[in-house]
Scaffold this motif. Structure first.
Motif, PDB file in Angstrom:
ATOM      1  N   ALA A   1       0.827  -1.215   0.000  1.00  0.00           N
ATOM      2  CA  ALA A   1       0.000   0.000   0.000  1.00  0.00           C
ATOM      3  C   ALA A   1       0.856   1.258   0.000  1.00  0.00           C
ATOM      4  N   ALA A   2       2.110   1.146   0.437  1.00  0.00           N
ATOM      5  CA  ALA A   2       3.001   2.317   0.398  1.00  0.00           C
ATOM      6  C   ALA A   2       3.268   2.671  -1.058  1.00  0.00           C
ATOM      7  N   ARG A   3       3.571   3.981  -1.288  1.00  0.00           N
ATOM      8  CA  ARG A   3       3.891   4.412  -2.646  1.00  0.00           C
ATOM      9  C   ARG A   3       5.389   4.251  -2.862  1.00  0.00           C
ATOM     10  N   ILE A   4       5.779   3.523  -3.882  1.00  0.00           N
ATOM     11  CA  ILE A   4       7.211   3.368  -4.192  1.00  0.00           C
ATOM     12  C   ILE A   4       7.481   4.085  -5.506  1.00  0.00           C
ATOM     13  N   LEU A   5       8.353   5.095  -5.450  1.00  0.00           N
ATOM     14  CA  LEU A   5       8.675   5.895  -6.638  1.00  0.00           C
ATOM     15  C   LEU A   5      10.146   5.717  -6.978  1.00  0.00           C
ATOM     16  N   PRO A   6      10.467   5.504  -8.251  1.00  0.00           N
ATOM     17  CA  PRO A   6      11.879   5.606  -8.614  1.00  0.00           C
ATOM     18  C   PRO A   6      12.277   7.069  -8.519  1.00  0.00           C
ATOM     19  N   MET A   7      13.537   7.351  -8.269  1.00  0.00           N
ATOM     20  CA  MET A   7      13.955   8.765  -8.163  1.00  0.00           C
ATOM     21  C   MET A   7      13.695   9.513  -9.472  1.00  0.00           C
ATOM     22  N   SER A   8      13.790   8.782 -10.593  1.00  0.00           N
ATOM     23  CA  SER A   8      13.582   9.402 -11.914  1.00  0.00           C
ATOM     24  C   SER A   8      13.078   8.344 -12.884  1.00  0.00           C
ATOM     25  N   ASP A   9      12.337   8.790 -13.881  1.00  0.00           N
ATOM     26  CA  ASP A   9      11.961   7.880 -14.971  1.00  0.00           C
ATOM     27  C   ASP A   9      13.072   7.771 -16.007  1.00  0.00           C
ATOM     28  N   GLU A  10      13.992   8.750 -15.972  1.00  0.00           N
ATOM     29  CA  GLU A  10      15.107   8.709 -16.928  1.00  0.00           C
ATOM     30  C   GLU A  10      16.260   7.899 -16.336  1.00  0.00           C
ATOM     31  N   PRO A  11      17.077   7.264 -17.209  1.00  0.00           N
ATOM     32  CA  PRO A  11      18.177   6.452 -16.680  1.00  0.00           C
ATOM     33  C   PRO A  11      19.282   7.306 -16.052  1.00  0.00           C
ATOM     34  N   VAL A  12      19.644   6.954 -14.829  1.00  0.00           N
ATOM     35  CA  VAL A  12      20.808   7.526 -14.150  1.00  0.00           C
ATOM     36  C   VAL A  12      21.606   6.314 -13.678  1.00  0.00           C
ATOM     37  N   ARG A  13      22.882   6.230 -14.019  1.00  0.00           N
ATOM     38  CA  ARG A  13      23.649   5.032 -13.673  1.00  0.00           C
ATOM     39  C   ARG A  13      24.916   5.394 -12.903  1.00  0.00           C
ATOM     40  N   THR A  14      25.069   4.775 -11.739  1.00  0.00           N
ATOM     41  CA  THR A  14      26.275   4.978 -10.935  1.00  0.00           C
ATOM     42  C   THR A  14      27.429   4.230 -11.598  1.00  0.00           C
ATOM     43  N   ARG A  15      28.531   4.938 -11.798  1.00  0.00           N
ATOM     44  CA  ARG A  15      29.723   4.315 -12.394  1.00  0.00           C
ATOM     45  C   ARG A  15      30.918   4.617 -11.510  1.00  0.00           C
ATOM     46  N   LEU A  16      31.815   3.654 -11.411  1.00  0.00           N
ATOM     47  CA  LEU A  16      32.947   3.825 -10.509  1.00  0.00           C
ATOM     48  C   LEU A  16      34.249   3.639 -11.292  1.00  0.00           C
ATOM     49  N   ARG A  17      35.176   4.595 -11.104  1.00  0.00           N
ATOM     50  CA  ARG A  17      36.470   4.473 -11.799  1.00  0.00           C
ATOM     51  C   ARG A  17      37.428   3.700 -10.909  1.00  0.00           C
ATOM     52  N   THR A  18      37.953   2.610 -11.442  1.00  0.00           N
ATOM     53  CA  THR A  18      38.805   1.685 -10.682  1.00  0.00           C
ATOM     54  C   THR A  18      40.094   1.466 -11.485  1.00  0.00           C
ATOM     55  N   PRO A  19      41.073   0.724 -10.922  1.00  0.00           N
ATOM     56  CA  PRO A  19      42.279   0.429 -11.713  1.00  0.00           C
ATOM     57  C   PRO A  19      41.938  -0.334 -12.992  1.00  0.00           C
ATOM     58  N   ASN A  20      40.773  -1.020 -13.039  1.00  0.00           N
ATOM     59  CA  ASN A  20      40.359  -1.743 -14.259  1.00  0.00           C
ATOM     60  C   ASN A  20      39.459  -0.896 -15.163  1.00  0.00           C
ATOM     61  N   GLY A  21      39.431   0.406 -14.952  1.00  0.00           N
ATOM     62  CA  GLY A  21      38.577   1.285 -15.759  1.00  0.00           C
ATOM     63  C   GLY A  21      37.239   1.532 -15.075  1.00  0.00           C
ATOM     64  N   TRP A  22      36.313   2.114 -15.852  1.00  0.00           N
ATOM     65  CA  TRP A  22      34.990   2.439 -15.296  1.00  0.00           C
ATOM     66  C   TRP A  22      34.138   1.178 -15.209  1.00  0.00           C
ATOM     67  N   LEU A  23      33.482   0.954 -14.060  1.00  0.00           N
ATOM     68  CA  LEU A  23      32.594  -0.195 -13.864  1.00  0.00           C
ATOM     69  C   LEU A  23      31.199   0.306 -13.533  1.00  0.00           C
ATOM     70  N   SER A  24      30.194  -0.469 -13.915  1.00  0.00           N
ATOM     71  CA  SER A  24      28.844  -0.158 -13.435  1.00  0.00           C
ATOM     72  C   SER A  24      28.789  -0.553 -11.952  1.00  0.00           C
ATOM     73  N   PHE A  25      27.747  -0.096 -11.237  1.00  0.00           N
ATOM     74  CA  PHE A  25      27.665  -0.419  -9.812  1.00  0.00           C
ATOM     75  C   PHE A  25      27.645  -1.929  -9.583  1.00  0.00           C
ATOM     76  N   GLN A  26      26.844  -2.656 -10.353  1.00  0.00           N
ATOM     77  CA  GLN A  26      26.737  -4.106 -10.109  1.00  0.00           C
ATOM     78  C   GLN A  26      28.034  -4.832 -10.470  1.00  0.00           C
ATOM     79  N   GLU A  27      28.748  -4.355 -11.507  1.00  0.00           N
ATOM     80  CA  GLU A  27      30.053  -4.956 -11.822  1.00  0.00           C
ATOM     81  C   GLU A  27      30.995  -4.783 -10.632  1.00  0.00           C
ATOM     82  N   TYR A  28      30.973  -3.572 -10.049  1.00  0.00           N
ATOM     83  CA  TYR A  28      31.838  -3.294  -8.889  1.00  0.00           C
ATOM     84  C   TYR A  28      31.400  -4.098  -7.665  1.00  0.00           C
ATOM     85  N   PHE A  29      30.100  -4.057  -7.367  1.00  0.00           N
ATOM     86  CA  PHE A  29      29.596  -4.576  -6.084  1.00  0.00           C
ATOM     87  C   PHE A  29      29.465  -6.102  -6.092  1.00  0.00           C
TER      88      PHE A  29
END
Ligand code: FO1
Length: 308
Positions: free
Chosen positions: A125-153
């Motif tokens: 019954a609670a309202r669940i909203l995504p922060m945005s309808d547009e894609p926003v993707r967390t990326r992390l720069r590592t010694p192996n280059g840029w990774l997506s969050f799930q690749e990193y985590f």
């Protein structure tokens, strides 16, 4: 009382379960992080939105903190047999959520509408909203280059060094319908004990969210994800360091300056009060480790009392 909560995944789910047991679910709006969203086997996976929905529906695998209770992984085994990448563990019944979401998104339905419908069909019954309808993707720069969050985590088990974190697409994103209004109309805004850099950071990066937090009449309370100089779980410590933030309640308050009014911190961090005071944040002391349902409820009550 109307409550708006900014939420990541596992840590947030526990507090949200406590809040949902204390205030009517209808009074609760959850603004979820989508910076962790990923495409797996061609499917759109929204881990944090699903973790919140599964938790509020009483379907979450609470031991793992993600996915569905009683899950099986036979499709994953079959995909491994076909030589597909299987480091991201999609459960058989969880797959239905991702297939359903992906199909709707491909038909042009916005993520906020898909998310509301998924919640409704699970009896949330609670309202669940995504922060945005547009894609926003967390990326992390590592010694192996840029990774997506799930690749990193998940794939790299958060063991690689992180030099830099970015929220790709945030500049062009707009808050999903209802996000700014939920913050503005709330009596209480809760920032859940989620990673300030990769769970709350992406939400704050969406233009208009920080302005809404700075101008709301609601009391804005965060629960620290840091206890005794270390993250309660996950890589928050390393990522705060990568952002130049101290791994302490003061680091959390700095990440949420200048709009945070109250930070709920653990008993063992009592000594941080004066520093928080200098940052303009009132410290409330509580037992913040939610190791069982009673503690989830107790912490939710502490948070709700912050408006008094
Ligand atoms: N976390 C893991 O540590 N390993 C996994 O294989 C994994 C799969 C997964 C599938 C669906 C889902 O909704 C979440 C999943 N998570 C997994 C959790 C997820 O990576 C993180 O908890 C969040 O993105 C961080 O909040």
């Amino acid at each position: 009382m109307r409550v708006a909560a900014i939420a990541g995944g596992t840590g947030a789910a526990k507090l949200l379960r406590g809040l949902a047991a204390t205030v009517p679910q209808r009074a609760l709006t959850v603004i979820g992080n989508t910076g962790d969203d990923a495409e797996v086997w061609g499917l759109h996976v929204s881990p944090d939105l699903d973790t919140v929905a599964y938790a509020l529906a009483g379907r979450l695998d609470t031991a793992r903190g993600w996915g569905l209770a009683g899950e099986t992984f036979r499709c994953l085994e079959a995909m491994a047999g076909l030589g597909a990448e299987t480091w991201f563990n999609l459960g058989d019944r969880d797959l239905a959520t991702h297939i359903w979401r992906t199909h709707a998104l491909r038909e042009g339905v916005p993520l906020s509408v898909v998310t509301a419908e998924l919640a409704r069909r699970q009896g949330v019954a609670a309202r669940i909203l995504p922060m945005s309808d547009e894609p926003v993707r967390t990326r992390l720069r590592t010694p192996n280059g840029w990774l997506s969050f799930q690749e990193y985590f998940v794939r790299e088990k958060a063991l690689v060094e992180v030099f830099e974190v970015e929220y790709a697409g945030a500049g062009a994103a707009r808050p999903a319908p209802g996000v700014v209004e939920a913050i503005g109309d709330a009596d209480l805004v809760v920032v859940c004990p989620s990673n300030p850099v990769t769970s709350v950071g992406p939400v704050l990066a969406v233009p208009g969210v920080v302005e809404a937090l700075a101008t709301t009449r609601a009391h804005v309370v965060a629960v620290s994800p840091i206890v005794g100089g270390a993250a309660v779980s996950g890589p928050a410590g390393a990522l705060m360091r990568a952002r130049g933030l101290p791994v302490s309640p003061a680091g959390v308050a700095t990440a949420y300056a200048p709009w945070l009014r109250t930070l709920v911190i653990d008993r063992q961090d009592d000594g941080c009060r004066p520093e928080l005071g200098r940052l303009g944040v009132t410290a409330v002391i509580a037992d913040i480790l939610m190791t069982d349902r009673e503690r989830e409820l107790a912490l939710a009550r502490v948070v709700l009392r912050c408006t008094e």
